[in-house]
Enzyme design. Structure first.
Site, short mmCIF file in Angstrom:
data_model
loop_
_atom_site.label_atom_id
_atom_site.label_comp_id
_atom_site.label_asym_id
_atom_site.label_seq_id
_atom_site.Cartn_x
_atom_site.Cartn_y
_atom_site.Cartn_z
N LYS A 175 24.82 5.26 -34.66
CA LYS A 175 24.97 6.71 -34.82
C LYS A 175 23.73 7.28 -35.50
O LYS A 175 23.09 6.58 -36.28
CB LYS A 175 26.22 7.02 -35.65
CG LYS A 175 27.51 6.42 -35.13
CD LYS A 175 27.96 7.06 -33.84
CE LYS A 175 29.31 6.48 -33.39
NZ LYS A 175 29.79 7.11 -32.15
N HIS A 294 32.52 0.09 -21.31
CA HIS A 294 33.06 1.26 -21.99
C HIS A 294 33.91 2.05 -21.01
O HIS A 294 33.61 2.11 -19.82
CB HIS A 294 31.94 2.14 -22.55
CG HIS A 294 32.43 3.11 -23.57
ND1 HIS A 294 33.08 4.29 -23.23
CD2 HIS A 294 32.39 3.10 -24.93
CE1 HIS A 294 33.42 4.94 -24.33
NE2 HIS A 294 33.02 4.24 -25.37
#
Length: 453
Positions: A175, A294
């Site tokens: 992040k 994902h």
């Protein structure tokens, strides 16, 4: 002269709208071991009998259309048609019921999840006689399972490649997901891996944007992997997202990852598509790469309770198409997930044989006949205080993935990774000693704090 709209009896059929239940509702049918079985949750328009609704689903997802056509006489409908063979009410829902449909195996191309979904869910969901429709589960017959290669490697081979046993694997999504330069991104990867994580991860929407082109990211992440491996003596990996605008570009990125000798790449399998995913899985199997999957966009399909598809269907499809990891919800984090239902499809990902269990949402017994298993990934909204629950719920064959739960540590990325590793090892040790993680979890984490930043 008779009107052109008339059909003479000598033609052999009668034109016009026909009730589906006359052909496609067959409650006397005994399902075959080779049939693909589907459980649909049907919410129909008022005034339509359940038998007609269920038959309509079977017809429109197999050989049927709104009328009788003369070419029906050129084939064997009894051989190829889908059959609604059972209907059961949904407790507490007056307008809903479960329709069970059997499809002959000859309707489907071998080894193609794309074709399977195109047939079963590609058209019927827009049928105006239905107010809503949800595919709750599929039974994939052994004969069809054996046409798929499945995950590139599977759980046991992955553990052998990583030389890591007896505990869940630890991961972290870097992040902020967008905006970092490749060099700063690689720095964060190194700090997390050096701190004790097994994997770091590209976010699902990190592909090749102007602020960080894919080749630069791959190079800096590979450097971080090599450096952290040399310093820790452990095998490390970063999920390099190979998802791209074309299959050719996707494979080119996977080839470059292999040339860098990294252990794993990643794909967004729903937005990328099942054909692309299966192609990438085949490449990874042939070239020794693990494949992390994902599920970006899954909630568009599975979030509504009465329309779309349940995630257990998408999970089964992924095991067939190919992937070594897949995100599976957390039960305890910020995303939706009921514990028993989540564990139901987690077992469908990992186990060879799963019995029917409606309390866990499993409508059919499923035999995977040794198709390799997939590691479920618990991710999003989790942190070290969730570690006891995650360890108890998911067990050893899982990946516990912390983003903000690592990078949000007040002392930095590496201390966040250390905290996760210490918490995990404390929970595994306590569990192996016979302590109850559900009862003692908080105490276990507090005791571990003295060994962690």
């Amino acid at each position: 002269m008779s009107p052109q709209t008339e059909t003479k009896a000598s033609v052999g059929f009668k034109a016009g709208v026909k009730e589906y239940k006359l052909t496609y509702y067959t409650p006397e049918y005994e399902t075959k071991d080779t049939d693909i079985l589907a459980a649909f949750r049907v919410t129909a328009q008022p005034g339509v009998p359940p038998e007609e609704r269920g038959a309509a689903v079977a017809a429109e997802s197999s050989t049927g259309t709104w009328t009788t056509v003369w070419t029906d006489g050129l084939t064997s409908l009894d051989r190829y048609k889908g059959r609604c063979y059972h209907i059961e009410p949904v407790p507490g829902e007056e307008e809903q019921f479960i329709a069970y449909v059997a499809y002959p195996l000859d309707l489907f191309e071998e080894g193609s999840v794309t074709n399977m979904f195109t047939s079963i869910v590609g058209n019927v969901f827009g049928f105006k006689a239905l107010r809503a429709l949800r595919l709750e589960d599929l039974r994939i017959p052994v004969a069809y399972v054996k046409t798929f290669q499945g995950p590139p490697h599977g759980i046991q081979v992955e553990r052998d490649k990583l030389n890591k046993y007896g505990r869940p694997l630890l991961g972290c999504t870097i992040k902020p997901k967008l905006g970092l330069s490749a060099k700063n991104y690689g720095r964060a990867v190194y700090e997390c891996l050096r701190g004790g994580l097994d994997f770091t991860k590209d976010d699902e929407n990190v592909n090749s944007q102007p602020f960080m082109r894919w080749r630069d990211r791959f190079l800096f992440c590979a450097e971080a992997i090599y450096k952290s491996q040399a310093e820790t003596g452990e095998i490390k990996g970063h999920y390099l997202n190979a998802t791209a605008g074309t299959c050719e570009e996707m494979i080119k990125r996977a080839v470059f990852a292999r040339e860098l000798a990294v252990p794993i790449v990643m794909h967004d399998y729903i937005t990328g598509g099942f054909t692309a995913n299966t192609s990438l899985a085949h490449y990874c199997r042939d070239n020794g790469l693990l494949l992390h999957i994902h599920r970006a966009m899954h909630a568009v399909i599975d979030r509504q309770k009465n329309h779309g598809m349940h995630f257990r269907v998408l999970a089964k499809a992924l095991r067939m198409s190919g992937g070594d990891h897949i995100h599976a919800g957390t039960v305890v984090g910020k995303l939706e997930g009921e514990r028993d239902i989540t564990l139901g499809f987690v077992d469908l990902l990992r186990d060879d044989y799963i019995e029917k269990d409606r309390s866990r949402g499993i409508y059919f017994t499923q035999d995977w006949v040794s198709l390799p298993g997939v590691l479920p990934v618990a991710s999003r909204g989790i942190h070290v205080w969730h570690m006891p629950a995650l360890t108890e719920i998911f067990g050893d064959d899982s990946v516990l993935q912390f983003g903000g739960g690592t990078l949000g540590h007040p002392w930095g990325n590496a201390p966040g990774a250390v905290a996760n590793r210490v918490a995990l090892e404390a929970c595994v040790k306590a569990r192996n000693e016979g302590r109850d993680l559900a009862v003692d979890g908080g105490d276990i984490i507090r005791e571990a704090c003295k060994w962690s930043p």
